[in-house]
Design a protein around this motif. Structure first.
Motif, short mmCIF file in Angstrom:
data_model
loop_
_atom_site.label_atom_id
_atom_site.label_comp_id
_atom_site.label_asym_id
_atom_site.label_seq_id
_atom_site.Cartn_x
_atom_site.Cartn_y
_atom_site.Cartn_z
N GLY A 209 0.82 -1.22 -0.08
CA GLY A 209 0.00 -0.18 -0.12
C GLY A 209 1.06 1.21 0.07
O GLY A 209 0.34 2.40 -0.25
N VAL A 210 2.25 1.17 0.51
CA VAL A 210 2.86 2.44 0.64
C VAL A 210 3.38 2.89 -1.01
O VAL A 210 3.43 4.01 -1.23
CB VAL A 210 4.32 2.10 1.29
CG1 VAL A 210 4.84 3.35 1.52
CG2 VAL A 210 3.65 1.77 2.77
N SER A 211 3.66 1.63 -1.74
CA SER A 211 4.05 2.09 -3.29
C SER A 211 2.81 3.11 -3.92
O SER A 211 3.15 3.80 -4.46
CB SER A 211 4.17 0.98 -3.82
OG SER A 211 5.18 0.21 -3.38
N THR A 212 1.82 2.42 -3.69
CA THR A 212 0.53 3.50 -4.31
C THR A 212 0.45 4.80 -3.71
O THR A 212 0.21 5.84 -4.38
CB THR A 212 -0.87 2.57 -4.29
OG1 THR A 212 -0.51 1.25 -4.58
CG2 THR A 212 -1.77 3.55 -4.89
N TRP A 213 0.81 4.84 -2.41
CA TRP A 213 0.72 6.20 -1.57
C TRP A 213 1.74 7.18 -2.17
O TRP A 213 1.32 8.41 -2.19
CB TRP A 213 0.61 5.91 -0.27
CG TRP A 213 0.49 7.19 0.67
CD1 TRP A 213 -0.36 7.98 0.72
CD2 TRP A 213 1.50 7.57 1.60
NE1 TRP A 213 0.01 8.92 1.88
CE2 TRP A 213 1.33 8.80 2.23
CE3 TRP A 213 2.98 7.19 1.58
CZ2 TRP A 213 1.99 9.37 2.90
CZ3 TRP A 213 3.96 7.90 2.38
CH2 TRP A 213 3.40 9.21 3.09
N LEU A 214 2.78 6.62 -2.43
CA LEU A 214 3.92 7.37 -2.88
C LEU A 214 3.91 7.94 -4.30
O LEU A 214 4.09 8.95 -4.61
CB LEU A 214 5.36 6.57 -2.83
CG LEU A 214 6.01 6.14 -1.25
CD1 LEU A 214 7.11 5.51 -1.28
CD2 LEU A 214 6.17 7.38 -0.56
N ARG A 215 3.31 7.06 -4.88
CA ARG A 215 2.96 7.42 -6.54
C ARG A 215 1.92 8.54 -6.69
O ARG A 215 1.78 9.26 -7.50
CB ARG A 215 2.55 6.14 -7.16
CG ARG A 215 3.40 5.24 -7.92
CD ARG A 215 3.01 4.40 -8.90
NE ARG A 215 1.71 3.68 -8.43
CZ ARG A 215 1.93 2.34 -8.06
NH1 ARG A 215 3.24 1.80 -7.85
NH2 ARG A 215 0.83 1.61 -7.68
N GLY A 216 0.98 8.51 -5.68
CA GLY A 216 0.04 9.90 -5.62
C GLY A 216 0.59 11.17 -5.37
O GLY A 216 0.13 12.20 -5.90
N ARG A 217 1.85 11.33 -5.06
CA ARG A 217 2.53 12.55 -4.87
C ARG A 217 3.30 12.99 -6.45
O ARG A 217 3.39 14.26 -6.50
CB ARG A 217 3.67 12.53 -3.79
CG ARG A 217 4.25 13.71 -3.55
CD ARG A 217 3.47 14.65 -2.80
NE ARG A 217 4.40 15.97 -2.67
CZ ARG A 217 3.51 17.16 -2.07
NH1 ARG A 217 2.49 17.10 -1.80
NH2 ARG A 217 4.53 18.00 -1.88
N ARG A 218 3.47 12.37 -7.18
CA ARG A 218 4.01 12.46 -8.41
C ARG A 218 3.21 13.07 -9.55
O ARG A 218 1.94 12.95 -9.29
CB ARG A 218 4.73 11.16 -9.03
CG ARG A 218 5.69 10.66 -8.13
CD ARG A 218 6.31 9.32 -8.87
NE ARG A 218 7.09 8.53 -7.94
CZ ARG A 218 7.60 7.27 -8.16
NH1 ARG A 218 7.33 6.86 -9.33
NH2 ARG A 218 8.33 6.99 -7.44
#
Length: 218
Positions: A209-218
């Motif tokens: 779930g952290v990978s999806t959350w990090l991609r939301g910032r880009r």
């Protein structure tokens, strides 16, 4: 008469028998003789309603809510800082006892060393351990700041700092083994607890779930 009257007869004809100039019985303005008007265009038909179309994204939309794994990593780091503070407190409050125990242990393992060399070695161990712990705490705080700012570099830095911190904790436990009984055994089980907390803090950010959350910032 079969022939229309001549212009002269038109002029001489009485007013009520005057023939119009076009030679017909009705004037041009008669609506029956006017040219046919084009039919009025029919009003446009209303546009048909658009059907509801839903498109499912290929990837789930990123949520702004901080994942539980990031919160867990933050809590584990904070816990490791508390353990470090406890270890440092035992060393500072019992510094003389710790130095004596470490000097005896070093002299026993290295009989050829002089007392000055042994004292200097203990000083280097304690000072180096304190300075290294402070640097690791600062690096861990920086990695946490980057991670909570949704930077992928924060996750990578968390893993690197975690590996180095675990190695430093195990090394410190080996160096102070001679003084492990001081302070209710804090110098024995404290480094083990510290390494366990750091391991959890370094692994948690790699949850799916952290990978999806990090991609939301880009």
């Amino acid at each position: 008469d079969l022939f229309p009257p001549s212009p002269k007869s038109r002029k001489s004809a009485p007013h009520h028998f005057r023939i119009p100039p076009n030679g017909y019985d009705r004037p041009v303005t008669d609506p029956d003789n006017s040219p046919a008007r084009p039919p009025r265009p029919s009003p446009p038909r209303p546009a048909p309603e658009r059907p509801d179309v839903s498109v499912r994204p290929l990837r789930p939309a990123a949520s702004d809510e901080t994942p539980k794994a990031v919160t867990l990593s933050t809590s584990a780091w904070i816990g490791s800082f508390v353990v470090l503070a406890g270890i440092a407190g035992v060393v500072v409050t019992s510094l003389d006892d710790v130095r004596s125990a470490l000097e005896e242990s070093t002299a026993r393992d290295n009989p050829g060393y002089s007392s000055t060399d042994i004292s200097d070695a203990v000083t280097v161990v304690l000072a180096g351990s304190g300075g290294g712990a402070l640097v690791l705490v600062l690096l861990a705080l920086l990695s946490l700041q980057l991670l909570r700012a949704r930077k992928n570099a924060g996750r990578v830095m968390t893993a690197i700092v975690g590996v180095v911190s675990i190695a430093a904790g195990l090394g410190f436990m080996s160096l102070v083994d001679g003084a492990a009984d001081i302070g209710a055994g804090v110098l024995r089980w404290g480094p083990i607890l510290y390494c366990a907390l750091v391991a959890g803090a370094a692994i948690a950010p790699f949850a799916p779930g952290v990978s999806t959350w990090l991609r939301g910032r880009r």
